[in-house]
Design a protein around this motif. Structure first.
Motif, PDB file in Angstrom:
ATOM      1  N   VAL A  34       0.849  -1.184   0.000  1.00 29.61           N
ATOM      2  CA  VAL A  34       0.000   0.000   0.000  1.00 29.61           C
ATOM      3  C   VAL A  34       0.893   1.244   0.000  1.00 29.61           C
ATOM      4  O   VAL A  34       1.718   1.420   0.902  1.00 29.61           O
ATOM      5  CB  VAL A  34      -0.938   0.021   1.226  1.00 29.61           C
ATOM      6  CG1 VAL A  34      -1.833   1.253   1.195  1.00 29.61           C
ATOM      7  CG2 VAL A  34      -1.783  -1.251   1.274  1.00 29.61           C
ATOM      8  N   VAL A  35       0.728   2.084  -1.012  1.00 35.85           N
ATOM      9  CA  VAL A  35       1.501   3.322  -1.168  1.00 35.85           C
ATOM     10  C   VAL A  35       0.565   4.483  -0.854  1.00 35.85           C
ATOM     11  O   VAL A  35      -0.532   4.572  -1.419  1.00 35.85           O
ATOM     12  CB  VAL A  35       2.063   3.448  -2.596  1.00 35.85           C
ATOM     13  CG1 VAL A  35       2.844   4.749  -2.766  1.00 35.85           C
ATOM     14  CG2 VAL A  35       2.940   2.242  -2.934  1.00 35.85           C
ATOM     15  N   VAL A  36       0.994   5.380   0.045  1.00 40.44           N
ATOM     16  CA  VAL A  36       0.098   6.415   0.562  1.00 40.44           C
ATOM     17  C   VAL A  36       0.744   7.794   0.449  1.00 40.44           C
ATOM     18  O   VAL A  36       1.944   7.956   0.670  1.00 40.44           O
ATOM     19  CB  VAL A  36      -0.269   6.130   2.039  1.00 40.44           C
ATOM     20  CG1 VAL A  36      -1.272   7.152   2.555  1.00 40.44           C
ATOM     21  CG2 VAL A  36      -0.832   4.715   2.189  1.00 40.44           C
ATOM     22  N   SER A  37      -0.096   8.787   0.104  1.00 37.41           N
ATOM     23  CA  SER A  37       0.333  10.186   0.039  1.00 37.41           C
ATOM     24  C   SER A  37       0.186  10.845   1.407  1.00 37.41           C
ATOM     25  O   SER A  37      -0.283  10.238   2.366  1.00 37.41           O
ATOM     26  CB  SER A  37      -0.514  10.946  -0.988  1.00 37.41           C
ATOM     27  OG  SER A  37      -0.418  10.378  -2.267  1.00 37.41           O
ATOM     28  N   ALA A  38       0.545  12.126   1.468  1.00 38.73           N
ATOM     29  CA  ALA A  38       0.280  12.927   2.658  1.00 38.73           C
ATOM     30  C   ALA A  38      -1.227  13.137   2.804  1.00 38.73           C
ATOM     31  O   ALA A  38      -1.983  13.049   1.835  1.00 38.73           O
ATOM     32  CB  ALA A  38       0.997  14.268   2.560  1.00 38.73           C
ATOM     33  N   MET A  39      -1.661  13.441   4.020  1.00 41.63           N
ATOM     34  CA  MET A  39      -3.089  13.556   4.297  1.00 41.63           C
ATOM     35  C   MET A  39      -3.660  14.876   3.788  1.00 41.63           C
ATOM     36  O   MET A  39      -3.072  15.945   3.973  1.00 41.63           O
ATOM     37  CB  MET A  39      -3.330  13.456   5.799  1.00 41.63           C
ATOM     38  CG  MET A  39      -3.026  12.083   6.360  1.00 41.63           C
ATOM     39  SD  MET A  39      -3.282  11.987   8.137  1.00 41.63           S
ATOM     40  CE  MET A  39      -3.933  10.319   8.284  1.00 41.63           C
ATOM     41  N   GLY A  40      -4.845  14.789   3.173  1.00 40.54           N
ATOM     42  CA  GLY A  40      -5.562  15.986   2.764  1.00 40.54           C
ATOM     43  C   GLY A  40      -4.700  16.937   1.963  1.00 40.54           C
ATOM     44  O   GLY A  40      -4.061  16.568   0.987  1.00 40.54           O
TER      45      GLY A  40
END
Length: 423
Positions: A34-40
């Motif tokens: 799972v690759v995730v960006s910064a929030m909002g």
């Protein structure tokens, strides 16, 4: 092996984190990265923090406190005061910024940018991994900087593919054997262990790098739209979802400015024949869009709008022909000022381009060009690109517009326009 990528819009609050965890929990096909960006919109605020620090603004610490409060409020809402290592883990991560902004900004500005802005992805993934473990999904947090290896080009790190592939195969593959692994988009690391970023909105590209090096079965990018649409809903009241796209059309659309997928994402997947799915985290059971090697034309015309455009026209001062030597000099100056050309047209004695009108950049470019050329320009324009156009589609977007530049190929039409009634 599948790759999931979630952007900031999917995890903008605690409910978003819960929803992402539910999507991951429902995945039952096997190994998952799972690759995730910064929030909002945190990347924007971190950029504000970076700018404030570089200018030694009094707002620097206020912006930083706001960023910390945003993340800790989400952690508090998720864990409801229950003790969890994520509280200290995130606090210790923010210490890296605290140390940096306590000193004067005497390092390279682009280096500082990468050290500050990258923290958004590091913190978001720590929160996601902690919540997945809390809710029963065995999960390991992994630092993308240990796997995606780049040179020292800060803000636009160039990937060392051979080293990256070797590191991922050796060190990451074993971790995926019996657990979910959560890692960051957008960031990489240098041989000296400094943090680099891969260019704005580069998390999709990160996911494609991991997919390529892992020979993944598929990459799924989860968005707030049902799939790839034939136009941006903010420009068109009626849009259509495209069920299937070829790699070729996807590359064309992203090159011309379609924002659903980062432009660098497609090629690593095409090289390995890895399908890309664009699906909605709002309606996760929807079919989305599949981007594959099947080379079928788009079922409907696609429209891409870019506003805030400048049209720059360049002429030799002696009215000689625009020849290869002129073009070489012109492109060198565009490269120097890091200005991307969105469309271009040349004639015997002129060369015209449409570019994004970033504050200050155009003026510096024109100043340099004016040493050798006569330069004319217009601002406040829009660029419309139509993939698989016909006259009806052109008429649809040119109502009350004056066309200043038009470029057509067999499948694509680009027009730089201004409002006819704009004074």
């Amino acid at each position: 092996m599948d790759i999931f990528k979630f952007g900031g819009a999917s995890i903008k609050n605690a409910d978003g984190v819960r929803n992402v965890a539910n999507i991951i929990r429902d995945y039952k096909k096997g190994n998952l990265l799972v690759v995730v960006s910064a929030m909002g919109k945190i990347t924007n605020r971190l950029e504000d923090l970076n700018d404030a620090f570089l200018s030694q603004s009094e707002d620097t610490h206020n912006i930083f406190e706001e960023i910390k409060l945003f993340h800790f409020s989400i952690i508090e809402e998720l864990f409801k005061g229950k003790p969890n290592p994520v509280f200290d883990d995130v606090a210790n991560t923010f210490v890296e910024i605290e140390w940096l902004i306590e000193d004067e900004a005497d390092e390279n500005a682009e280096y500082i940018y990468d050290q500050i802005v990258s923290i958004g992805e590091v913190v978001s993934t720590k929160i996601i991994a902690a919540w997945l473990n809390e809710t029963g999904s065995k999960t390991l947090w992994a630092d993308a900087r240990n796997y995606i290896q780049t040179d020292n080009t800060y803000k636009e790190g160039k990937v060392d593919w051979a080293k990256t592939n070797q590191t991922i195969q050796k060190d990451l593959v074993p971790l995926l054997a019996d657990q979910i692994v959560v890692t960051q988009g957008f960031i990489g690391g240098t041989s000296e262990n400094y943090t680099t970023t891969l260019g704005r909105e580069g998390s999709d590209y990160s996911a494609a790098i991991f997919a390529s090096c892992l020979d993944a079965a598929a990459l799924t990018i989860w968005k707030d739209v049902p799939g790839v649409l034939n136009a941006d809903p903010k420009w068109f009241d009626e849009t259509e979802k495209i069920a299937q796209l070829s790699y070729h059309d996807a590359i064309e659309l992203t090159y011309y400015g379609a924002t659903v997928i980062h432009p660098k994402t497609i090629k690593p997947l095409q090289n390995k024949g890895i399908p890309l799915f664009v699906r909605s985290f709002i309606e996760p059971k929807g079919s989305g869009t599949a981007i594959t090697k099947d080379n079928n034309p788009l079922p409907v015309p696609s429209f891409i709008f870019k506003v805030n455009q400048a049209l720059v026209s360049i002429f030799p001062k002696d009215y000689s022909f625009i020849i290869e030597e002129n073009l070489s000099n012109i492109f060198e100056l565009f490269h120097k000022h890091k200005i991307k050309i969105n469309t271009m047209l040349n004639s015997a004695i002129s060369f015209s381009v449409s570019v994004d009108d970033h504050a200050g950049q155009i003026e510096k470019l024109i100043n340099d060009l004016s040493g050798e050329f006569t330069v004319k320009y217009n601002k406040g324009l829009e660029l419309v690109t139509i993939r698989y156009y016909n006259q009806q589609t052109i008429d649809r977007v040119t109502i009350d517009k004056d066309i200043l530049l038009e470029v057509k190929s067999r499948h694509t039409c680009q027009m730089v326009m201004k409002n006819r009634y704009l004074t």
